[in-house]
Design a protein around this motif. Structure first.
Motif, mmCIF file in Angstrom:
data_model
loop_
_atom_site.group_PDB
_atom_site.id
_atom_site.type_symbol
_atom_site.label_atom_id
_atom_site.label_comp_id
_atom_site.label_asym_id
_atom_site.label_seq_id
_atom_site.Cartn_x
_atom_site.Cartn_y
_atom_site.Cartn_z
ATOM 1 N N ILE A 38 0.682 -1.048 -0.193
ATOM 2 C CA ILE A 38 -0.024 0.464 -0.084
ATOM 3 C C ILE A 38 1.018 1.255 -0.012
ATOM 4 N N GLU A 39 0.375 2.395 -1.062
ATOM 5 C CA GLU A 39 1.284 3.634 -0.886
ATOM 6 C C GLU A 39 -0.025 4.768 -0.609
ATOM 7 N N TRP A 40 0.611 4.955 0.543
ATOM 8 C CA TRP A 40 -1.135 6.791 0.998
ATOM 9 C C TRP A 40 0.528 7.826 0.882
ATOM 10 N N LEU A 41 -1.055 8.253 -0.403
ATOM 11 C CA LEU A 41 -0.738 9.953 -0.658
ATOM 12 C C LEU A 41 -1.950 10.664 -0.058
ATOM 13 N N ARG A 42 -0.678 11.687 0.255
ATOM 14 C CA ARG A 42 -1.366 12.702 0.722
ATOM 15 C C ARG A 42 -1.169 13.555 0.699
ATOM 16 N N PHE A 43 -1.775 14.399 -0.817
ATOM 17 C CA PHE A 43 -1.398 16.122 -1.665
ATOM 18 C C PHE A 43 -2.053 16.786 -0.918
ATOM 19 N N ASP A 44 -0.688 17.880 -1.175
ATOM 20 C CA ASP A 44 -1.435 19.386 -0.447
ATOM 21 C C ASP A 44 -2.654 19.921 -1.231
ATOM 22 N N ALA A 45 -2.950 21.168 -0.799
ATOM 23 C CA ALA A 45 -4.697 21.137 -1.225
ATOM 24 C C ALA A 45 -4.372 22.070 -2.927
ATOM 25 N N ASP A 46 -3.346 22.736 -2.821
ATOM 26 C CA ASP A 46 -2.980 22.837 -4.578
ATOM 27 C C ASP A 46 -2.181 22.529 -4.885
ATOM 28 N N SER A 47 -1.985 20.929 -5.029
ATOM 29 C CA SER A 47 -1.209 20.563 -6.276
ATOM 30 C C SER A 47 -1.848 20.321 -7.144
ATOM 31 N N TRP A 48 -0.984 19.944 -8.283
ATOM 32 C CA TRP A 48 -2.037 20.701 -9.545
ATOM 33 C C TRP A 48 -1.930 18.692 -10.476
ATOM 34 N N MET A 49 -1.733 17.743 -9.859
ATOM 35 C CA MET A 49 -1.704 16.270 -9.999
ATOM 36 C C MET A 49 -3.247 16.682 -10.356
ATOM 37 N N PRO A 50 -3.542 15.283 -11.605
ATOM 38 C CA PRO A 50 -4.976 15.432 -11.791
ATOM 39 C C PRO A 50 -5.954 14.713 -10.802
ATOM 40 N N GLU A 51 -7.913 15.105 -10.630
ATOM 41 C CA GLU A 51 -8.460 15.101 -9.290
ATOM 42 C C GLU A 51 -8.413 13.449 -9.504
ATOM 43 N N LEU A 52 -8.229 12.584 -10.034
ATOM 44 C CA LEU A 52 -9.085 10.930 -10.046
ATOM 45 C C LEU A 52 -7.607 10.677 -9.280
ATOM 46 N N ILE A 53 -6.768 11.320 -9.963
ATOM 47 C CA ILE A 53 -5.245 10.747 -8.924
ATOM 48 C C ILE A 53 -5.587 10.800 -7.286
ATOM 49 N N ARG A 54 -5.701 12.109 -7.640
ATOM 50 C CA ARG A 54 -5.725 12.646 -6.017
ATOM 51 C C ARG A 54 -7.266 12.140 -4.996
ATOM 52 N N THR A 55 -8.264 12.037 -5.310
ATOM 53 C CA THR A 55 -9.428 11.056 -4.894
ATOM 54 C C THR A 55 -9.823 10.010 -4.734
ATOM 55 N N PHE A 90 0.180 7.840 -16.004
ATOM 56 C CA PHE A 90 -1.188 7.404 -14.805
ATOM 57 C C PHE A 90 -2.258 7.344 -16.898
ATOM 58 N N VAL A 91 -2.638 6.699 -16.478
ATOM 59 C CA VAL A 91 -3.928 6.614 -17.123
ATOM 60 C C VAL A 91 -4.949 6.086 -16.771
ATOM 61 N N GLU A 92 -6.229 6.300 -17.682
ATOM 62 C CA GLU A 92 -7.328 5.818 -16.607
ATOM 63 C C GLU A 92 -8.560 4.645 -17.474
ATOM 64 N N GLU A 93 -8.833 3.962 -16.941
ATOM 65 C CA GLU A 93 -9.192 2.612 -17.075
ATOM 66 C C GLU A 93 -10.347 2.426 -16.185
ATOM 67 N N GLU A 94 -11.593 2.064 -16.504
ATOM 68 C CA GLU A 94 -12.751 1.744 -15.498
ATOM 69 C C GLU A 94 -12.850 2.503 -14.727
ATOM 70 N N GLY A 95 -12.862 4.006 -14.182
ATOM 71 C CA GLY A 95 -13.065 5.137 -13.645
ATOM 72 C C GLY A 95 -12.695 5.487 -12.427
ATOM 73 N N ILE A 96 -10.933 4.392 -12.814
ATOM 74 C CA ILE A 96 -9.910 4.735 -11.888
ATOM 75 C C ILE A 96 -8.826 5.234 -12.207
ATOM 76 N N ALA A 97 -7.630 5.745 -11.779
ATOM 77 C CA ALA A 97 -6.580 5.956 -11.969
ATOM 78 C C ALA A 97 -5.758 4.395 -12.225
ATOM 79 N N ILE A 98 -4.479 4.552 -12.888
ATOM 80 C CA ILE A 98 -4.642 3.469 -13.604
ATOM 81 C C ILE A 98 -2.404 3.718 -13.500
ATOM 82 N N GLU A 99 -2.142 3.703 -12.792
ATOM 83 C CA GLU A 99 -0.351 4.126 -12.212
ATOM 84 C C GLU A 99 0.569 3.032 -13.298
#
Length: 104
Positions: A38-55, A90-99
């Motif tokens: 498991i990789e835990w990811l805690r994004f800054d509020a101003d992260s530029w990463m795409p919403e699907l990856i952040r959420t 990262f790509v989107e597949e089946e509604g989630i992010a795939i790394e």
């Protein structure tokens, strides 16, 4: 060809051992140290990463042909050099992010 590597879980709670990636504005844990990878990811509020990856939870795979894996898919994050010859996208597949992970 894909080989499962880890699962990424967004969180708002600080985790033991997390390190900061300034470029992506995210705190990360080392999935290789997790018995369940498991990789835990805690994004800054101003992260530029795409919403699907952040959420949403993402699945990560080691791939041998990243271009083929990205073909025809919505690319959320284009190929990114992580240093040491390691690359991700990262790509989107089946509604989630795939790394997608590979070495150049």
């Amino acid at each position: 060809m894909r080989t499962y590597d880890h699962v990424g879980m967004p969180t708002s709670t600080p985790k033991s051992g997390e390190v900061y990636n300034e470029g992506m504005k995210v705190w990360l844990t080392d999935f290789a140290q997790s018995p369940n990878r498991i990789e835990w990811l805690r994004f800054d509020a101003d992260s530029w990463m795409p919403e699907l990856i952040r959420t949403t939870t993402h699945l990560a795979y080691r791939v041998t042909d990243p271009e083929a894996e990205m073909a025809g898919k919505k690319v959320l994050l284009p190929p990114t050099d992580c240093g040491g010859g390691n690359w991700i996208a990262f790509v989107e597949e089946e509604g989630i992010a795939i790394e997608l992970m590979w070495q150049a």
